[in-house]
Design a protein around this motif. Structure first.
Motif, short mmCIF file in Angstrom:
data_model
loop_
_atom_site.label_atom_id
_atom_site.label_comp_id
_atom_site.label_asym_id
_atom_site.label_seq_id
_atom_site.Cartn_x
_atom_site.Cartn_y
_atom_site.Cartn_z
N ASN A 288 -1.83 -11.26 -0.13
CA ASN A 288 -0.67 -10.76 0.61
C ASN A 288 -0.16 -9.45 -0.01
OD1 ASN A 288 -0.19 -12.46 2.84
ND2 ASN A 288 0.63 -14.04 1.49
N LYS A 289 -0.17 -9.38 -1.33
CA LYS A 289 0.26 -8.15 -2.01
C LYS A 289 -0.67 -7.00 -1.67
CE LYS A 289 1.23 -6.29 -6.57
NZ LYS A 289 1.17 -6.53 -8.02
N LYS A 290 -1.99 -7.28 -1.65
CA LYS A 290 -2.96 -6.24 -1.29
C LYS A 290 -2.74 -5.79 0.15
CE LYS A 290 -6.56 -7.69 -4.49
NZ LYS A 290 -7.91 -8.27 -4.62
N ALA A 291 -2.41 -6.72 1.04
CA ALA A 291 -2.17 -6.37 2.44
C ALA A 291 -0.93 -5.49 2.56
CB ALA A 291 -2.02 -7.63 3.28
N GLU A 292 0.11 -5.78 1.78
CA GLU A 292 1.31 -4.96 1.79
C GLU A 292 1.02 -3.55 1.28
OE1 GLU A 292 4.84 -6.47 -0.05
OE2 GLU A 292 4.55 -8.44 0.86
N GLU A 293 0.24 -3.48 0.19
CA GLU A 293 -0.10 -2.17 -0.38
C GLU A 293 -0.94 -1.35 0.59
OE1 GLU A 293 -1.97 -3.20 -4.05
OE2 GLU A 293 -0.05 -3.60 -5.06
N ALA A 294 -1.81 -2.03 1.37
CA ALA A 294 -2.65 -1.35 2.35
C ALA A 294 -1.90 -1.07 3.65
CB ALA A 294 -3.90 -2.18 2.63
N LYS A 295 -0.65 -1.53 3.71
CA LYS A 295 0.20 -1.35 4.89
C LYS A 295 -0.46 -1.89 6.16
CE LYS A 295 2.75 2.34 2.83
NZ LYS A 295 3.33 3.64 2.88
N VAL A 296 -0.97 -3.11 6.04
CA VAL A 296 -1.60 -3.78 7.18
C VAL A 296 -0.50 -4.21 8.14
CG1 VAL A 296 -3.00 -5.76 7.86
CG2 VAL A 296 -3.51 -4.55 5.74
N LEU A 297 -0.72 -4.00 9.42
CA LEU A 297 0.24 -4.41 10.44
C LEU A 297 0.40 -5.92 10.45
CD1 LEU A 297 -0.85 -2.11 13.39
CD2 LEU A 297 1.16 -1.84 11.94
N PRO A 298 1.59 -6.42 10.78
CA PRO A 298 1.80 -7.87 10.80
C PRO A 298 0.81 -8.62 11.69
CG PRO A 298 3.90 -6.74 10.93
CD PRO A 298 2.83 -5.68 11.02
N ARG A 299 0.43 -8.02 12.81
CA ARG A 299 -0.49 -8.71 13.71
C ARG A 299 -1.88 -8.85 13.11
NH1 ARG A 299 -0.87 -3.56 17.50
NH2 ARG A 299 -2.66 -2.59 16.48
N ASP A 300 -2.24 -7.97 12.16
CA ASP A 300 -3.56 -8.00 11.54
C ASP A 300 -3.56 -8.64 10.16
OD1 ASP A 300 -4.50 -6.57 13.74
OD2 ASP A 300 -4.06 -4.64 12.79
N ARG A 301 -2.38 -9.02 9.69
CA ARG A 301 -2.26 -9.52 8.32
C ARG A 301 -3.04 -10.81 8.07
NH1 ARG A 301 1.89 -8.61 4.05
NH2 ARG A 301 2.15 -6.78 5.33
#
Length: 78
Positions: free
Chosen positions: A54-67
């Motif tokens: 989840n932290k990596k997804a936040e850092e990569a600025k992944v959209l909520p729909r793709d998280r």
């Protein structure tokens, strides 16, 4: 008129309840009965991996729909 006021009250109340819902806590194997400590340690390990992804997804600025798919892909790679 009363129905509208009731609907507004229910909407506001549910919004407050949903916003204050607690997140899932990390499992502490030391606070679990001895016979369940191994399972608790395994669950904590899983939780830490999910938090890391989840932290990596936040850092990569992944959209909520793709998280969800991003996190799942991250977990599959570990």
């Amino acid at each position: 008129m009363k129905l509208t006021a009731l609907a507004i009250f229910v909407s506001l109340f549910s919004a407050v309840i949903l916003q204050t819902a607690p997140a899932q806590k990390l499992v502490d194997p030391d606070k679990v009965a001895p016979e369940f400590r191994e399972a608790a340690a395994k669950r904590r390990s899983e939780q830490m991996k999910i938090m890391d992804c989840n932290k990596k997804a936040e850092e990569a600025k992944v959209l909520p729909r793709d998280r969800a798919s991003h996190v799942q892909h991250c977990l599959d790679g570990q």
